[in-house]
Design a protein around this motif. Structure first.
Motif, mmCIF file in Angstrom:
data_model
loop_
_atom_site.group_PDB
_atom_site.id
_atom_site.type_symbol
_atom_site.label_atom_id
_atom_site.label_comp_id
_atom_site.label_asym_id
_atom_site.label_seq_id
_atom_site.Cartn_x
_atom_site.Cartn_y
_atom_site.Cartn_z
ATOM 1 N N GLY A 215 0.883 -1.304 -0.029
ATOM 2 C CA GLY A 215 -0.077 0.010 -0.123
ATOM 3 C C GLY A 215 0.966 1.256 0.242
ATOM 4 N N GLN A 216 0.485 2.373 -0.767
ATOM 5 C CA GLN A 216 0.974 3.217 -0.923
ATOM 6 C C GLN A 216 0.850 4.686 -0.372
ATOM 7 O OE1 GLN A 216 0.276 2.086 -4.604
ATOM 8 N NE2 GLN A 216 2.177 2.706 -5.680
ATOM 9 N N ALA A 217 -0.451 4.960 0.073
ATOM 10 C CA ALA A 217 -0.850 6.275 0.803
ATOM 11 C C ALA A 217 -2.084 6.021 1.457
ATOM 12 C CB ALA A 217 -1.411 6.984 -0.543
ATOM 13 N N MET A 218 -2.411 7.008 2.325
ATOM 14 C CA MET A 218 -3.530 7.189 3.467
ATOM 15 C C MET A 218 -4.359 8.439 3.241
ATOM 16 S SD MET A 218 -1.824 7.396 6.814
ATOM 17 C CE MET A 218 -3.265 8.095 7.872
ATOM 18 N N GLU A 219 -5.815 8.484 3.492
ATOM 19 C CA GLU A 219 -6.361 9.606 3.460
ATOM 20 C C GLU A 219 -6.065 10.164 4.810
ATOM 21 O OE1 GLU A 219 -10.180 8.908 0.524
ATOM 22 O OE2 GLU A 219 -10.405 8.936 2.570
ATOM 23 N N VAL A 220 -5.837 11.485 4.700
ATOM 24 C CA VAL A 220 -5.398 12.352 5.762
ATOM 25 C C VAL A 220 -6.449 13.489 5.992
ATOM 26 C CG1 VAL A 220 -3.803 14.131 6.669
ATOM 27 C CG2 VAL A 220 -2.926 11.952 5.564
ATOM 28 N N ALA A 221 -6.857 14.220 4.944
ATOM 29 C CA ALA A 221 -7.977 15.293 4.987
ATOM 30 C C ALA A 221 -9.169 14.908 4.593
ATOM 31 C CB ALA A 221 -7.317 16.521 4.329
ATOM 32 N N SER A 228 -6.874 18.384 15.107
ATOM 33 C CA SER A 228 -6.148 17.647 15.825
ATOM 34 C C SER A 228 -6.160 16.220 15.226
ATOM 35 C CB SER A 228 -6.597 17.191 17.002
ATOM 36 O OG SER A 228 -8.042 16.966 17.283
ATOM 37 N N GLU A 229 -7.165 15.665 14.677
ATOM 38 C CA GLU A 229 -7.452 14.406 13.982
ATOM 39 C C GLU A 229 -6.591 14.639 12.574
ATOM 40 O OE1 GLU A 229 -10.674 12.584 11.261
ATOM 41 O OE2 GLU A 229 -11.088 12.267 13.284
ATOM 42 N N ARG A 230 -6.659 15.554 12.031
ATOM 43 C CA ARG A 230 -5.818 15.753 10.702
ATOM 44 C C ARG A 230 -4.376 15.858 10.742
ATOM 45 N NH1 ARG A 230 -8.021 19.705 5.793
ATOM 46 N NH2 ARG A 230 -9.993 19.236 7.101
ATOM 47 N N GLN A 231 -3.984 16.370 11.925
ATOM 48 C CA GLN A 231 -2.475 16.489 12.188
ATOM 49 C C GLN A 231 -2.064 15.146 12.524
ATOM 50 O OE1 GLN A 231 -0.884 19.350 11.522
ATOM 51 N NE2 GLN A 231 1.055 18.362 12.199
ATOM 52 N N PHE A 232 -2.860 14.397 13.210
ATOM 53 C CA PHE A 232 -2.456 13.089 13.902
ATOM 54 C C PHE A 232 -2.323 12.105 12.658
ATOM 55 C CE2 PHE A 232 -3.761 8.676 15.207
ATOM 56 C CZ PHE A 232 -2.594 8.357 15.926
ATOM 57 N N LEU A 233 -3.253 12.195 11.537
ATOM 58 C CA LEU A 233 -3.160 11.317 10.654
ATOM 59 C C LEU A 233 -2.096 11.603 9.629
ATOM 60 C CD1 LEU A 233 -7.003 10.927 9.504
ATOM 61 C CD2 LEU A 233 -5.298 9.309 10.914
ATOM 62 N N LYS A 261 -14.533 20.951 0.013
ATOM 63 C CA LYS A 261 -14.490 21.939 1.044
ATOM 64 C C LYS A 261 -13.404 21.526 2.113
ATOM 65 C CE LYS A 261 -18.029 23.580 4.485
ATOM 66 N NZ LYS A 261 -19.293 23.562 4.661
ATOM 67 N N ASN A 262 -12.932 22.419 2.551
ATOM 68 C CA ASN A 262 -12.047 22.289 3.782
ATOM 69 C C ASN A 262 -10.868 21.091 3.500
ATOM 70 O OD1 ASN A 262 -11.019 22.930 6.490
ATOM 71 N ND2 ASN A 262 -12.245 21.527 7.170
ATOM 72 N N LEU A 263 -10.399 21.138 2.380
ATOM 73 C CA LEU A 263 -9.573 19.804 2.077
ATOM 74 C C LEU A 263 -8.242 20.493 1.754
ATOM 75 C CD1 LEU A 263 -11.426 17.884 -0.677
ATOM 76 C CD2 LEU A 263 -11.064 17.419 1.878
ATOM 77 N N TYR A 264 -7.315 20.100 2.729
ATOM 78 C CA TYR A 264 -5.557 20.769 2.703
ATOM 79 C C TYR A 264 -5.047 19.702 3.441
ATOM 80 C CZ TYR A 264 -6.756 22.399 7.401
ATOM 81 O OH TYR A 264 -7.076 22.374 8.689
ATOM 82 N N LEU A 265 -3.775 19.373 3.275
ATOM 83 C CA LEU A 265 -2.873 18.595 4.074
ATOM 84 C C LEU A 265 -2.035 19.178 5.064
ATOM 85 C CD1 LEU A 265 -1.437 16.402 1.152
ATOM 86 C CD2 LEU A 265 -3.560 15.831 2.826
#
Length: 282
Positions: A215-221, A228-233, A261-265
């Motif tokens: 596997g190569q990636a994970m959804e973060v945002a 806090s969840e976004r930062q943790f992921l 909407k509200n999508l950023y890494l």
């Protein structure tokens, strides 16, 4: 700045917007790059490409799919992006998944009928149209019958584990999905990792095994998400050397969730788009 939304659904699975409606809404919302990732099917991709070309939309489409898999006692969704939708290995896997989805739908219908809820399967099939029947279609049919106020209520009362309409899934394992996506030239992504109601220990175990399987990636945002969840992921994506993805998991417009909407890494995450950008440069 390019606006990416890399997780969306159409009426070819359990989304409520047609391909044309989804693409027009993405354009209206300022999305530059959109991935259509219907459940276990890529049927929307060719119509979407055709619509974009015929209407000269300023929108880049990424061919995608969301594959349901079984991992321990969890149902884990693996998104595949930038896939060749005609690759034989991916086509064969999706055909198997669709057959399992149909068999599950028929069994759900039988169990609901046995418990006095007649005609639900037939109505769910009508709601699905040409798409595969999903539990969301059953939920909508039951809402129409007045047994619950909303889809969430139906799932809790009828379709959750140990309820009368619950039928265990028989999906492929995670490695099989990853292999098919890789064979089709795509990148595999753990979808919405914070939604699986597992402890951080199990989440780390999932990401470790996912990574070990290729596997190569994970959804973060995602749009509705605590910082806090976004930062943790984001930290986990770096810890496990995974690309980071972002997507609304859009099914239909809601006040708190919409395309783009509200999508950023978080800072220092490596965007998954680097995967296909690198391939385009080769």
């Amino acid at each position: 700045m390019i606006k990416y939304d890399l997780h969306s659904h159409t009426t070819f699975s359990d989304g409520r917007l047609s391909v044309a409606e989804l693409l027009e809404r993405a354009t209206e919302k300022g999305v530059d790059v959109l991935a259509i990732t219907d459940h276990d099917t890529t049927a929307a991709i060719i119509p979407a490409k055709t619509y974009i070309d015929e209407n000269s939309l300023n929108l880049k489409l990424i061919s995608g799919v969301e594959i349901s898999t079984k991992w321990h006692s969890f149902e884990i969704h693996i998104v595949g992006l930038a896939v060749n939708i005609e690759h034989p290995q991916l086509v064969a896997l999706l055909q198997q998944q669709q057959a399992k989805r149909q068999a599950r739908a028929e069994e759900i219908g039988k169990r609901l009928t046995k418990n006095g809820y007649e005609g639900v399967y037939e109505r769910a099939k009508e709601l699905a149209g040409k798409a595969q029947i999903t539990r969301a279609h059953f939920a909508a049919a039951l809402v129409e019958q007045g047994v619950a106020k909303n889809i969430q209520g139906v799932f809790k009362k009828f379709l959750a584990r140990n309820k009368i309409g619950y039928v265990p899934s028989q999906w492929c394992d995670m490695a099989t999905a990853i292999e098919a996506i890789k064979a089709a030239g795509g990148v595999s992504i753990v979808a919405h990792p914070a939604r699986y109601q597992m402890s951080n220990k199990w989440l780390r175990k999932l990401l470790d095994e996912f990574s070990q399987a290729g596997g190569q990636a994970m959804e973060v945002a995602q749009p509705q998400q605590a910082p806090s969840e976004r930062q943790f992921l984001g930290q986990l994506s770096q810890e496990y050397n995974l690309f980071a993805s972002q997507g609304s998991d859009f099914h239909y417009p809601m006040p708190w969730l919409d395309l783009g909407k509200n999508l950023y890494l978080p800072k220092d995450c490596q965007g998954v788009w680097q995967f296909w950008q690198a391939n385009e440069e080769c």
